[in-house]
Design a protein around this motif. Sequence first.
Motif, PDB file in Angstrom:
ATOM      1  N   UNK A  34      -4.268   1.060 -10.080  1.00  0.00           N
ATOM      2  CA  UNK A  34      -3.158   1.610  -9.302  1.00  0.00           C
ATOM      3  C   UNK A  34      -2.795   3.008  -9.794  1.00  0.00           C
ATOM      4  N   UNK A  35      -2.803   3.175 -11.116  1.00  0.00           N
ATOM      5  CA  UNK A  35      -2.511   4.497 -11.692  1.00  0.00           C
ATOM      6  C   UNK A  35      -3.560   5.510 -11.241  1.00  0.00           C
ATOM      7  N   UNK A  36      -4.822   5.073 -11.197  1.00  0.00           N
ATOM      8  CA  UNK A  36      -5.883   5.972 -10.728  1.00  0.00           C
ATOM      9  C   UNK A  36      -5.640   6.393  -9.275  1.00  0.00           C
ATOM     10  N   UNK A  37      -5.311   5.417  -8.423  1.00  0.00           N
ATOM     11  CA  UNK A  37      -5.093   5.730  -7.006  1.00  0.00           C
ATOM     12  C   UNK A  37      -3.929   6.704  -6.820  1.00  0.00           C
ATOM     13  N   UNK A  84      -7.816  -0.888   0.583  1.00  0.00           N
ATOM     14  CA  UNK A  84      -6.365  -0.890   0.757  1.00  0.00           C
ATOM     15  C   UNK A  84      -5.677  -0.085  -0.330  1.00  0.00           C
ATOM     16  N   UNK A  85      -6.300  -0.071  -1.510  1.00  0.00           N
ATOM     17  CA  UNK A  85      -5.738   0.692  -2.627  1.00  0.00           C
ATOM     18  C   UNK A  85      -5.596   2.169  -2.271  1.00  0.00           C
ATOM     19  N   UNK A  86      -6.514   2.657  -1.434  1.00  0.00           N
ATOM     20  CA  UNK A  86      -6.525   4.077  -1.104  1.00  0.00           C
ATOM     21  C   UNK A  86      -5.966   4.362   0.294  1.00  0.00           C
ATOM     22  N   UNK A  87      -5.200   3.444   0.854  1.00  0.00           N
ATOM     23  CA  UNK A  87      -4.642   3.649   2.198  1.00  0.00           C
ATOM     24  C   UNK A  87      -3.827   4.932   2.285  1.00  0.00           C
ATOM     25  N   UNK A  88      -2.993   5.173   1.296  1.00  0.00           N
ATOM     26  CA  UNK A  88      -2.156   6.374   1.320  1.00  0.00           C
ATOM     27  C   UNK A  88      -3.013   7.641   1.222  1.00  0.00           C
ATOM     28  N   UNK A  89      -4.035   7.600   0.344  1.00  0.00           N
ATOM     29  CA  UNK A  89      -4.936   8.756   0.205  1.00  0.00           C
ATOM     30  C   UNK A  89      -5.641   9.030   1.528  1.00  0.00           C
ATOM     31  N   UNK A  96      -5.325   6.760 -18.148  1.00  0.00           N
ATOM     32  CA  UNK A  96      -6.077   6.925 -16.895  1.00  0.00           C
ATOM     33  C   UNK A  96      -5.653   8.231 -16.216  1.00  0.00           C
ATOM     34  N   UNK A  97      -4.355   8.431 -16.129  1.00  0.00           N
ATOM     35  CA  UNK A  97      -3.845   9.637 -15.456  1.00  0.00           C
ATOM     36  C   UNK A  97      -4.286  10.900 -16.204  1.00  0.00           C
ATOM     37  N   UNK A 144     -15.380   8.258 -16.606  1.00  0.00           N
ATOM     38  CA  UNK A 144     -14.064   7.731 -16.964  1.00  0.00           C
ATOM     39  C   UNK A 144     -14.089   6.224 -16.741  1.00  0.00           C
ATOM     40  N   UNK A 145     -14.011   5.465 -17.825  1.00  0.00           N
ATOM     41  CA  UNK A 145     -14.027   3.997 -17.744  1.00  0.00           C
ATOM     42  C   UNK A 145     -12.582   3.506 -17.780  1.00  0.00           C
ATOM     43  N   UNK A 146     -12.215   2.709 -16.784  1.00  0.00           N
ATOM     44  CA  UNK A 146     -10.852   2.200 -16.726  1.00  0.00           C
ATOM     45  C   UNK A 146     -10.881   0.674 -16.634  1.00  0.00           C
ATOM     46  N   UNK A 147      -9.707   0.052 -16.844  1.00  0.00           N
ATOM     47  CA  UNK A 147      -9.602  -1.400 -16.736  1.00  0.00           C
ATOM     48  C   UNK A 147      -9.443  -1.789 -15.274  1.00  0.00           C
ATOM     49  N   UNK A 148      -8.733  -2.892 -15.040  1.00  0.00           N
ATOM     50  CA  UNK A 148      -8.629  -3.397 -13.680  1.00  0.00           C
ATOM     51  C   UNK A 148      -7.178  -3.359 -13.228  1.00  0.00           C
TER      52      UNK A 148
END
Length: 313
Positions: free
Chosen positions: A3-6, A29-34, A138-139, A154-158
């Motif tokens: 979510x922080x990435x999005x 759906x995570x990127x709907x706003x983008x 992440x940010x 960039x490796x991130x969690x879930x």
Amino acid sequence: MRNAFAQEIEKLAQDDPRIILLSGDIGNRLFDSFKERFPERFINCGVAEANMVGMAAGLAMAGMRPVIYTIASFLIYRPYEQLRLDVGYHGLPVCIVGVGGGLSYASNGATHHALEDIAVMRAIPGMQVLNAGDAWEVRAGLADALRSEKPCYLRIGKKREPLVHTEAISQPLLGRCISLGDGKQAALLASGNLLPHAAEARQLLSARGTSISLFSSPSVHPLDTELLETLFESGQPIFILEEHNRNGGLGTATLEWANDQGLDTRQLIRIGTPNTFIHRTTTQQDSRETCGLTAQDIADKIHSRLRQEANPT
């Protein structure tokens, strides 16, 4: 973290029209706003990771700042030839974001484990590697990667990873560790999504009267060599913690660097996953228990090692 990435990529894209997001058929759906704000700068590439990497390389050559995003195991292992030759060989500024690093997708089994990704990515010449410890990292890591003129993994969690940092990170992450507390008997460097466990382990050790310093080390390549020189000079044990195969990750990278400097590497102890496949399909927490990576396990390992050093006979 996802979510922080999005949220962060949408914020950065507002100020930089060169940023374009390529997804491997996840996070729609995570990127709907983008997508609503920048419809011409979002491409769902489908389950075709090699093609996605090639597209990103072409976009980077045309002056864009592509960010490619999908599950880490599929993003790294499947299109490795394209990552090495299309992106790495040309030194293109492509940001490669692997979601669900380590054992985040343990419930899907070994096909979804990303436990060797850092090893193979840091082997590509010129590739920068960041392993985020919480949403703030992440940010900061994404902003760092997009400022760079070089490729960056960039490796991130879930999702639902606890925050460790209490506020936004203002310092660059590439080549730098972040101090999270001083100590007298040892140093613990944690890289990636085990950072909250490292902080808890430090508290458990403190309750036993053991004082250790804690650093977050998101940058695997380049290393924070200035800090490492100071830690090796102190003579204290240095523990390196990561949800990654003990072979090839931050611990191994540090060993290689120390060996090149002619330093005594016996004071460096790696804590990570064993060099074996995990055949059980279970939760991330259960997998961590299997691998000895709970906060209690980490505290016990550090405590035991310090006791051995204090009483060598």
